[in-house]
Design an enzyme around this catalytic site. Structure first.
Site, short mmCIF file in Angstrom:
data_model
loop_
_atom_site.label_atom_id
_atom_site.label_comp_id
_atom_site.label_asym_id
_atom_site.label_seq_id
_atom_site.Cartn_x
_atom_site.Cartn_y
_atom_site.Cartn_z
N ARG A 285 7.65 1.61 7.15
CA ARG A 285 7.90 2.15 8.30
C ARG A 285 8.09 1.69 9.97
O ARG A 285 8.63 2.20 10.69
CB ARG A 285 6.44 2.94 8.87
N HIS B 71 7.37 -30.59 11.56
CA HIS B 71 7.44 -28.94 10.79
C HIS B 71 5.57 -29.41 9.90
O HIS B 71 4.83 -28.94 9.67
CB HIS B 71 8.01 -28.18 10.07
N ASP C 224 0.89 -0.91 -0.27
CA ASP C 224 -0.21 -0.63 -0.06
C ASP C 224 0.77 1.52 -0.33
O ASP C 224 2.18 1.29 0.00
CB ASP C 224 -1.16 0.26 1.06
N HIS C 225 0.36 2.16 -0.05
CA HIS C 225 1.08 3.72 0.67
C HIS C 225 2.67 3.51 1.39
O HIS C 225 3.37 4.39 0.58
CB HIS C 225 0.29 4.80 -0.13
N HIS D 77 10.66 -23.44 9.40
CA HIS D 77 9.38 -24.35 10.06
C HIS D 77 8.55 -23.89 9.65
O HIS D 77 6.94 -24.96 9.89
CB HIS D 77 8.84 -22.93 12.30
N CYS E 277 3.71 -3.32 3.67
CA CYS E 277 2.61 -2.09 4.17
C CYS E 277 2.84 -1.19 4.93
O CYS E 277 4.63 -1.16 5.48
CB CYS E 277 1.19 -2.04 4.34
N GLY E 278 2.36 -0.07 5.99
CA GLY E 278 3.82 0.76 6.74
C GLY E 278 4.24 -0.25 8.05
O GLY E 278 4.81 -0.46 8.39
N THR E 279 3.65 -1.12 8.43
CA THR E 279 3.49 -1.66 9.28
C THR E 279 3.52 -3.16 9.52
O THR E 279 4.61 -3.63 9.99
CB THR E 279 2.35 -1.49 10.63
C1 RB5 Z 1 -1.02 2.89 6.88
O1 RB5 Z 1 -1.73 4.22 7.30
C2 RB5 Z 1 -1.26 2.23 7.14
O2 RB5 Z 1 -2.25 2.16 8.04
C3 RB5 Z 1 -1.30 0.99 6.80
O3 RB5 Z 1 0.42 0.83 6.01
C4 RB5 Z 1 -0.74 -0.55 7.41
O4 RB5 Z 1 0.39 0.16 8.41
C5 RB5 Z 1 -1.67 -1.28 8.34
O5 RB5 Z 1 -1.24 -1.59 9.03
#
Ligand code: RB5
Length: 142
Positions: A108, A133, A7-8, A97, A64-66
């Site tokens: 991020r 496993h 995603d962004h 495993h 994604c971000g996280t």
């Molecule tokens: C986007 O702002 C963020 O919520 C997404 O990238 C992700 O971290 C969601 O889990």
């Protein structure tokens, strides 16, 4: 062939990962997103998940971000074992495993240098093929 998506929040790191795969001569297909414009991570997690579950793609990389949201979405697709990794130890262990077929990372969370090492570890570590496993993975699938 690797399926890749983000995603962004993962866009910038995905560009670095694709450049790295190019350097290694590894083939991939980019399932989007294609800019840093705000978008919805479940769409890309599902797309990569379906691509891997179909058998057309051997492995996937999602960002994604996280790394959390997109891995939750990918893991809803039957047959997907998406592992969120923030270090090389877990990337290696999840291949050995869990026979994880998708690597998830947070754009991020991890720096680019570490992320590329995680990618290499994930892609280069084979499944252990050990009986215990295999048994445990079968129990995940239900
Ligand atoms: C986007 O702002 C963020 O919520 C997404 O990238 C992700 O971290 C969601 O889990």
């Amino acid at each position: 062939m690797i399926a890749i998506g983000c995603d962004h929040g993962g866009y910038e790191l995905k560009q670095a990962v694709m450049a790295h795969l190019d350097k290694r001569g590894l083939e991939y297909k980019d399932f989007g997103c294609y800019s840093e414009e705000s978008c919805d991570y479940p769409e890309y997690g599902r797309a990569v998940g379906q691509a891997v579950a179909s058998g057309e793609f051997e492995k996937g990389i999602i960002i994604c971000g996280t790394g959390i949201g997109i891995s939750l979405a990918a893991n809803k697709v039957p047959g997907v074992r998406a592992a969120l990794c923030t270090d090389c130890f877990t990337a290696e262990a999840t291949r050995l495993h869990n026979d994880a077929n998708i690597l998830a990372m947070g754009g991020r969370v991890v720096g680019q240098g570490l992320a590329l090492k995680i990618v290499d570890t994930f892609l280069d570590t084979p499944f252990s093929n050990e009986e215990r496993h295999i048994r445990r993975i079968a129990k995940i699938e239900g």
